[in-house]
Design a protein around this motif. Structure first.
Motif, PDB file in Angstrom:
ATOM      1  N   ALA A 189       2.532  -6.604  -6.535  1.00 34.33           N
ATOM      2  CA  ALA A 189       2.402  -6.065  -7.895  1.00 34.33           C
ATOM      3  C   ALA A 189       3.722  -6.102  -8.672  1.00 34.33           C
ATOM      4  CB  ALA A 189       1.885  -4.627  -7.838  1.00 34.33           C
ATOM      5  N   ASP A 190       4.842  -5.992  -7.967  1.00 34.70           N
ATOM      6  CA  ASP A 190       6.143  -5.998  -8.655  1.00 34.70           C
ATOM      7  C   ASP A 190       7.215  -6.478  -7.677  1.00 34.70           C
ATOM      8  OD1 ASP A 190       6.846  -3.823  -7.000  1.00 34.70           O
ATOM      9  OD2 ASP A 190       6.174  -2.365  -8.488  1.00 34.70           O
ATOM     10  N   LYS A 191       8.479  -6.522  -8.140  1.00 36.22           N
ATOM     11  CA  LYS A 191       9.542  -7.069  -7.290  1.00 36.22           C
ATOM     12  C   LYS A 191       9.736  -6.235  -6.026  1.00 36.22           C
ATOM     13  CE  LYS A 191      14.182  -6.958  -8.127  1.00 36.22           C
ATOM     14  NZ  LYS A 191      15.531  -7.254  -8.663  1.00 36.22           N
ATOM     15  N   ARG A 192       9.564  -4.918  -6.155  1.00 39.57           N
ATOM     16  CA  ARG A 192       9.796  -4.048  -5.004  1.00 39.57           C
ATOM     17  C   ARG A 192       8.812  -4.293  -3.870  1.00 39.57           C
ATOM     18  NH1 ARG A 192      10.169   2.013  -7.211  1.00 39.57           N
ATOM     19  NH2 ARG A 192       8.911   1.367  -8.971  1.00 39.57           N
ATOM     20  N   GLU A 193       7.557  -4.616  -4.234  1.00 36.92           N
ATOM     21  CA  GLU A 193       6.499  -4.678  -3.217  1.00 36.92           C
ATOM     22  C   GLU A 193       6.731  -5.743  -2.152  1.00 36.92           C
ATOM     23  OE1 GLU A 193       3.655  -2.913  -2.286  1.00 36.92           O
ATOM     24  OE2 GLU A 193       4.570  -1.369  -3.521  1.00 36.92           O
ATOM     25  N   ALA A 194       7.537  -6.777  -2.476  1.00 35.16           N
ATOM     26  CA  ALA A 194       7.798  -7.818  -1.473  1.00 35.16           C
ATOM     27  C   ALA A 194       8.474  -7.236  -0.232  1.00 35.16           C
ATOM     28  CB  ALA A 194       8.669  -8.922  -2.071  1.00 35.16           C
ATOM     29  N   PHE A 195       9.102  -6.051  -0.369  1.00 32.47           N
ATOM     30  CA  PHE A 195       9.783  -5.418   0.760  1.00 32.47           C
ATOM     31  C   PHE A 195       8.875  -4.445   1.513  1.00 32.47           C
ATOM     32  CE2 PHE A 195      12.823  -6.900  -2.255  1.00 32.47           C
ATOM     33  CZ  PHE A 195      13.771  -7.522  -1.463  1.00 32.47           C
ATOM     34  N   PHE A 196       7.618  -4.326   1.061  1.00 33.35           N
ATOM     35  CA  PHE A 196       6.691  -3.379   1.669  1.00 33.35           C
ATOM     36  C   PHE A 196       5.367  -4.057   2.032  1.00 33.35           C
ATOM     37  CE2 PHE A 196       9.650  -1.124  -1.011  1.00 33.35           C
ATOM     38  CZ  PHE A 196      10.103  -0.139  -0.153  1.00 33.35           C
ATOM     39  N   GLY A 197       5.459  -5.366   2.322  1.00 34.54           N
ATOM     40  CA  GLY A 197       4.252  -6.149   2.565  1.00 34.54           C
ATOM     41  C   GLY A 197       3.460  -5.687   3.776  1.00 34.54           C
ATOM     42  N   GLY A 198       4.117  -5.012   4.730  1.00 35.78           N
ATOM     43  CA  GLY A 198       3.412  -4.599   5.938  1.00 35.78           C
ATOM     44  C   GLY A 198       2.785  -3.219   5.862  1.00 35.78           C
ATOM     45  N   SER A 199       2.888  -2.554   4.700  1.00 36.02           N
ATOM     46  CA  SER A 199       2.505  -1.141   4.699  1.00 36.02           C
ATOM     47  C   SER A 199       0.999  -0.923   4.815  1.00 36.02           C
ATOM     48  CB  SER A 199       3.089  -0.420   3.486  1.00 36.02           C
ATOM     49  OG  SER A 199       2.689  -1.045   2.307  1.00 36.02           O
ATOM     50  N   ASP A 200       0.191  -1.877   4.326  1.00 32.27           N
ATOM     51  CA  ASP A 200      -1.264  -1.732   4.495  1.00 32.27           C
ATOM     52  C   ASP A 200      -1.651  -1.821   5.970  1.00 32.27           C
ATOM     53  OD1 ASP A 200      -1.483  -1.491   1.811  1.00 32.27           O
ATOM     54  OD2 ASP A 200      -2.337  -3.473   1.459  1.00 32.27           O
ATOM     55  N   THR A 201      -0.984  -2.723   6.693  1.00 27.95           N
ATOM     56  CA  THR A 201      -1.239  -2.850   8.129  1.00 27.95           C
ATOM     57  C   THR A 201      -0.840  -1.568   8.860  1.00 27.95           C
ATOM     58  OG1 THR A 201      -0.735  -5.191   7.911  1.00 27.95           O
ATOM     59  CG2 THR A 201      -0.816  -4.319  10.145  1.00 27.95           C
ATOM     60  N   LEU A 202       0.309  -0.999   8.488  1.00 22.24           N
ATOM     61  CA  LEU A 202       0.750   0.248   9.116  1.00 22.24           C
ATOM     62  C   LEU A 202      -0.297   1.339   8.929  1.00 22.24           C
ATOM     63  CD1 LEU A 202       4.554   0.704   8.271  1.00 22.24           C
ATOM     64  CD2 LEU A 202       3.524   0.024  10.444  1.00 22.24           C
ATOM     65  N   ILE A 203      -0.786   1.501   7.695  1.00 24.36           N
ATOM     66  CA  ILE A 203      -1.782   2.536   7.399  1.00 24.36           C
ATOM     67  C   ILE A 203      -3.039   2.298   8.227  1.00 24.36           C
ATOM     68  CG2 ILE A 203      -3.491   3.236   5.670  1.00 24.36           C
ATOM     69  CD1 ILE A 203      -1.509   3.919   3.840  1.00 24.36           C
ATOM     70  N   GLU A 204      -3.469   1.045   8.310  1.00 27.03           N
ATOM     71  CA  GLU A 204      -4.711   0.747   9.019  1.00 27.03           C
ATOM     72  C   GLU A 204      -4.560   1.029  10.523  1.00 27.03           C
ATOM     73  OE1 GLU A 204      -7.423   0.555   7.669  1.00 27.03           O
ATOM     74  OE2 GLU A 204      -8.496   0.181   9.554  1.00 27.03           O
ATOM     75  N   GLN A 205      -3.414   0.638  11.111  1.00 21.96           N
ATOM     76  CA  GLN A 205      -3.180   0.897  12.535  1.00 21.96           C
ATOM     77  C   GLN A 205      -3.119   2.398  12.809  1.00 21.96           C
ATOM     78  OE1 GLN A 205      -3.162  -1.441  14.914  1.00 21.96           O
ATOM     79  NE2 GLN A 205      -3.617  -2.929  13.311  1.00 21.96           N
ATOM     80  N   LEU A 206      -2.448   3.110  11.928  1.00 24.00           N
ATOM     81  CA  LEU A 206      -2.323   4.571  12.041  1.00 24.00           C
ATOM     82  C   LEU A 206      -3.696   5.228  12.024  1.00 24.00           C
ATOM     83  CD1 LEU A 206      -0.634   7.263  11.694  1.00 24.00           C
ATOM     84  CD2 LEU A 206      -0.768   6.848   9.234  1.00 24.00           C
TER      85      LEU A 206
END
Lengths: 184, 184
Positions: free
Chosen positions: B49-66
């Motif tokens: 969505a923005d420049k910052r998000e490229a550094f948080f690409g794995g966060s959906d996977t983290l939430i799903e595993q959690l």
């Protein structure tokens, strides 16, 4: 300005909350806030760095109370008791539940305000950990107890906004509940 | 594009980290990142969505595993064990300590990235609490255990970046250390 009026900083914070409650945070400008408080925009920016900060005017006091409570807790007390004292000292700063309910509603309404709130909570956690390390607590338990103090503070506030009563009692209960929940 | 090349999303994330490490986050634009990854800016914005998000690409996977680890933990286990399993499942996603060190350095260098990181951690805590409530845990302990899982995850990462080894072991140790520290 009459002496009995609250200072410009307090009036600016109150004006920001009033306006955001009346018309929404997005529809409120710094110029509106300054006008409602009866000061210039320049005065606004002497007190607050940006529009969001008017909703976080008490955070320096929270940090200072937290730090003092932890550093000044009896040296014989274990770190967990000092951390609990820190959480309780922050809680003692908030006594007006109606004001806190309005503020919570405004913060929840805007992503930028939520981000700023998380930043302030992270600062509280960092300050608690630093104060615990000053007492001689090692880095890892200091960090974990700093997080626990902020967790108890934040979850205690949620309970308080729902149920009323004294915030200090809710935060004490939340701190104790962490230990109980961790015990299984 | 040759089949053995990683997907555009992975290449964009890698390019963002490379460029921010080489020249600083501020000096890196979305256009630079897209060019380094060999795609258009339009492709960048299909993935982030923005420049910052490229550094948080794995966060959906983290939430799903959690979420999965907590919901699927044996129903007979107490909530604390389910929360610990959630923290461990997130930790199992991160195995490249050198990559995580570079990323942590970039995030620490920029206030906007730090704010986004706190928002992601808060989302993890919220997801953990929701998953615990699905198992029948009451709201207050679920919230406190969600916070504890994220505290163990974040402090475990700090230890891992300093000392190396397996992140899962550091996060398990941090989770256990919360209980020990809370016990005084």
């Amino acid at each position: 300005m009459a002496r009995w009026l609250p200072g410009a900083r307090g009036r600016l914070a109150a004006a920001a909350l009033e306006l955001a409650t009346e018309r929404g945070y997005d529809q409120t400008t710094v110029a509106d806030i300054a006008a409602r408080a009866g000061v210039t925009e320049r005065t606004y920016y002497r007190h607050f760095a940006d529009k969001r900060e008017a909703f976080f005017g008490g955070s320096d006091t929270l940090i200072e109370q937290l730090r003092q409570a932890i550093v000044q807790a009896d040296a014989a007390l274990p770190p967990v008791a000092a951390a609990a004292a820190g959480a309780r000292a922050m809680a003692a700063q908030l006594t007006d539940v109606e004001h806190s309910r309005l503020r919570a509603r405004v913060v929840a309404s805007d992503d930028a305000l939520r981000e700023r709130e998380l930043l302030k909570l992270a600062s509280l956690s960092t300050a608690a950990a630093a104060a615990l390390r000053e007492r001689g607590t090692a880095a890892l338990p200091a960090g974990l107890l700093g997080d626990a103090a902020v967790s108890a503070f934040a979850r205690g506030i949620e309970q308080w906004l729902e149920e009323g009563g004294e915030l200090t009692a809710h935060v004490d209960a939340a701190f104790a509940a962490i230990g109980a929940a961790l015990g299984g």
